[in-house]
Design a protein around this motif. Structure first.
Motif, PDB file in Angstrom:
ATOM      1  N   LYS A 110       0.902  -1.094   0.188  1.00  0.00           N
ATOM      2  CA  LYS A 110      -0.082   0.025  -0.010  1.00  0.00           C
ATOM      3  C   LYS A 110       0.803   1.249   0.025  1.00  0.00           C
ATOM      4  O   LYS A 110       0.312   2.240  -0.644  1.00  0.00           O
ATOM      5  CB  LYS A 110      -0.934  -0.066   1.154  1.00  0.00           C
ATOM      6  N   LEU A 111       2.009   1.055   0.723  1.00  0.00           N
ATOM      7  CA  LEU A 111       2.775   2.213   0.883  1.00  0.00           C
ATOM      8  C   LEU A 111       3.441   2.611  -0.575  1.00  0.00           C
ATOM      9  O   LEU A 111       3.604   3.657  -0.946  1.00  0.00           O
ATOM     10  CB  LEU A 111       4.033   2.103   1.749  1.00  0.00           C
ATOM     11  N   LEU A 112       4.046   1.611  -1.242  1.00  0.00           N
ATOM     12  CA  LEU A 112       4.486   1.693  -2.648  1.00  0.00           C
ATOM     13  C   LEU A 112       3.428   2.038  -3.537  1.00  0.00           C
ATOM     14  O   LEU A 112       3.624   2.829  -4.390  1.00  0.00           O
ATOM     15  CB  LEU A 112       5.128   0.395  -2.924  1.00  0.00           C
ATOM     16  N   ARG A 113       2.323   1.797  -3.422  1.00  0.00           N
ATOM     17  CA  ARG A 113       1.198   2.336  -4.298  1.00  0.00           C
ATOM     18  C   ARG A 113       1.076   3.769  -4.200  1.00  0.00           C
ATOM     19  O   ARG A 113       0.726   4.552  -5.073  1.00  0.00           O
ATOM     20  CB  ARG A 113       0.099   1.307  -4.011  1.00  0.00           C
ATOM     21  N   TYR A 114       0.906   4.080  -2.780  1.00  0.00           N
ATOM     22  CA  TYR A 114       0.587   5.422  -2.273  1.00  0.00           C
ATOM     23  C   TYR A 114       1.780   6.344  -2.988  1.00  0.00           C
ATOM     24  O   TYR A 114       1.550   7.762  -3.575  1.00  0.00           O
ATOM     25  CB  TYR A 114       0.806   5.554  -0.925  1.00  0.00           C
ATOM     26  N   ILE A 115       3.010   5.963  -2.849  1.00  0.00           N
ATOM     27  CA  ILE A 115       4.274   6.758  -3.362  1.00  0.00           C
ATOM     28  C   ILE A 115       4.235   6.847  -4.890  1.00  0.00           C
ATOM     29  O   ILE A 115       4.473   7.831  -5.352  1.00  0.00           O
ATOM     30  CB  ILE A 115       5.554   6.315  -2.739  1.00  0.00           C
ATOM     31  N   GLU A 116       3.924   5.887  -5.547  1.00  0.00           N
ATOM     32  CA  GLU A 116       3.568   5.632  -7.075  1.00  0.00           C
ATOM     33  C   GLU A 116       2.579   6.652  -7.522  1.00  0.00           C
ATOM     34  O   GLU A 116       2.790   7.464  -8.302  1.00  0.00           O
ATOM     35  CB  GLU A 116       3.281   4.443  -7.660  1.00  0.00           C
ATOM     36  N   ILE A 117       1.489   6.785  -6.823  1.00  0.00           N
ATOM     37  CA  ILE A 117       0.454   7.773  -7.035  1.00  0.00           C
ATOM     38  C   ILE A 117       0.850   9.124  -6.859  1.00  0.00           C
ATOM     39  O   ILE A 117       0.654  10.100  -7.611  1.00  0.00           O
ATOM     40  CB  ILE A 117      -0.764   7.337  -6.336  1.00  0.00           C
ATOM     41  N   SER A 118       1.664   9.239  -5.674  1.00  0.00           N
ATOM     42  CA  SER A 118       2.192  10.779  -5.329  1.00  0.00           C
ATOM     43  C   SER A 118       2.862  11.261  -6.472  1.00  0.00           C
ATOM     44  O   SER A 118       2.842  12.506  -6.941  1.00  0.00           O
ATOM     45  CB  SER A 118       2.669  10.617  -4.101  1.00  0.00           C
ATOM     46  N   LYS A 119       4.177  10.427  -6.983  1.00  0.00           N
ATOM     47  CA  LYS A 119       4.811  10.849  -7.974  1.00  0.00           C
ATOM     48  C   LYS A 119       4.036  10.961  -9.341  1.00  0.00           C
ATOM     49  O   LYS A 119       4.452  12.002  -9.882  1.00  0.00           O
ATOM     50  CB  LYS A 119       5.840   9.733  -8.061  1.00  0.00           C
ATOM     51  N   ALA A 120       3.227  10.256  -9.475  1.00  0.00           N
ATOM     52  CA  ALA A 120       2.306  10.544 -10.702  1.00  0.00           C
ATOM     53  C   ALA A 120       1.824  11.815 -10.729  1.00  0.00           C
ATOM     54  O   ALA A 120       1.429  12.680 -11.530  1.00  0.00           O
ATOM     55  CB  ALA A 120       1.453   9.220 -11.079  1.00  0.00           C
TER      56      ALA A 120
END
Length: 351
Positions: A110-120
């Motif tokens: 979930k953390l990795l997914r959140y970071i990916e969304i934030s970077k996008a």
């Protein structure tokens, strides 16, 4: 992470914690039922019962202490693992867990997914910001050229000797409205650039008197035409951390309002005072003043009070002033009373 022992994997930690919990639970159940069985067997009057009770209490205390120590170790290990997991996710290093059905594995993904969304989202915002920059530049360029031509042509037309009085009056109106339109476009472009971060303020420790003098020099002619006296009270050693150019622009907006809303023969005072944290710049006038119910709205974009609507303006001067001061780590306040003038204070940081 430097100086920190590498935590065990999440799956090994979960299995270890489960085994410890089962072990303590089994021992606790055995002690409770064992003691209850002994009490029933001895029927409560055996001379060894006090010693057995004391032993039972001691064992329970030891069990409680051991259980507390075990829980603390589990929490510490969990936090260390979570800390390492966050670091790996932030810096894009290899994941600690695979697709396991554990709490830590779920949190990591979930953390990795959140970071990916934030970077996008960050990339999208940067792209949109660049588009806005280009749009503002295009608008500024496309409007300035025809507007400049209108102003030049109107000036040339005003110099034609054959024009009658009515025609000259119409040409004068064209010139006046063109100047207002030029000022409006310039102000809107400044506001857009500040809001979108296109303009970067460079705050350094500078003497305040130089900034004040620059702002007054741009408004002095208008003040003199209305016979408004501008009084400056500022020590030449007074300094503050600010961008002289943009802070002068902010101060000019305040002075422009003071000249506009002050009757002929009035007075404007600029007074500075420094303390350990801020340098305060007060701009006071003897103008029409602002009602208390409107005072809290004057720094809003495009806001104009009821009593100010008979004067020219669009209501972005004070908004720009507050924006410029806040971007430098300062703030602005206002006090006023209808018929007795207004005092607006800019607080510029010292450090």
């Amino acid at each position: 992470m430097g100086g920190k022992a590498k935590p065990v994997s999440s799956s090994r930690q979960i299995h270890y914690s489960k085994r410890i919990s089962l072990l303590f639970s089994a021992i606790f159940i055995l002690l409770v039922f064992g003691y209850a069985g002994v009490v029933l067997f001895l029927q409560g009057d055996h001379p060894a019962l006090p010693e057995l009770t004391a032993l039972f209490v001691s064992l329970m205390l030891v069990m409680g202490a051991a259980w507390n120590w075990s829980l603390r170790r589990q929490v510490t290990s969990f936090v260390d693992t979570l800390d390492e997991m966050v670091d790996r996710a932030i810096y894009g290093r290899e994941k600690m867990t695979d697709f396991e059905e554990t709490l830590l594995s779920s949190m990591e993904h979930k953390l990795l997914r959140y970071i990916e969304i934030s970077k996008a989202n960050e990339q999208n915002l940067e792209t949109e910001k660049n588009r806005i920059k280009e749009l503002i530049s295009d608008i500024s360029h496309q409007t300035k050229t025809p507007l400049s031509n209108i102003m030049i042509y109107s000036q040339l037309l005003a110099e034609v000797p054959e024009l009658d009085g009515e025609s000259r009056q119409l040409v004068s109106h064209i010139q006046s409205q063109s100047e207002k339109l030029e000022w409006l476009i310039t102000s809107l472009v400044k506001m857009s650039r500040l809001e979108t971060g296109m303009i970067t303020l460079h705050s350094t420790v500078n003497p305040v008197i130089q900034t004040i003098t620059r702002a007054v020099s741009h408004i002095y002619t208008r003040a003199e035409s209305k016979q408004i006296d501008i009084h400056i009270e500022c020590n030449h050693l007074t300094k503050a951390r600010h961008d002289p150019q943009w802070t002068s622009e902010a101060l000019f907006n305040l002075l422009e309002n003071s000249v506009k809303y002050t009757e002929a023969g009035g007075k404007i005072s600029i007074v500075t005072e420094s303390n350990e944290m801020f340098t305060r710049v007060d701009v006071s006038d003897t103008g029409m003043g602002i009602p208390q119910d409107e005072l809290k709205h004057i720094f809003k974009r495009f806001y104009r009070g009821h009593s100010a609507r008979e004067y020219e303006g669009i209501g972005i001067g004070l908004y720009l002033t507050r924006k410029i001061i806040s971007m430098q780590g300062g703030f602005i306040t206002a006090v006023s009373e209808p018929g007795r003038g207004t005092k607006i204070s800019m607080f510029l940081p010292q450090i």
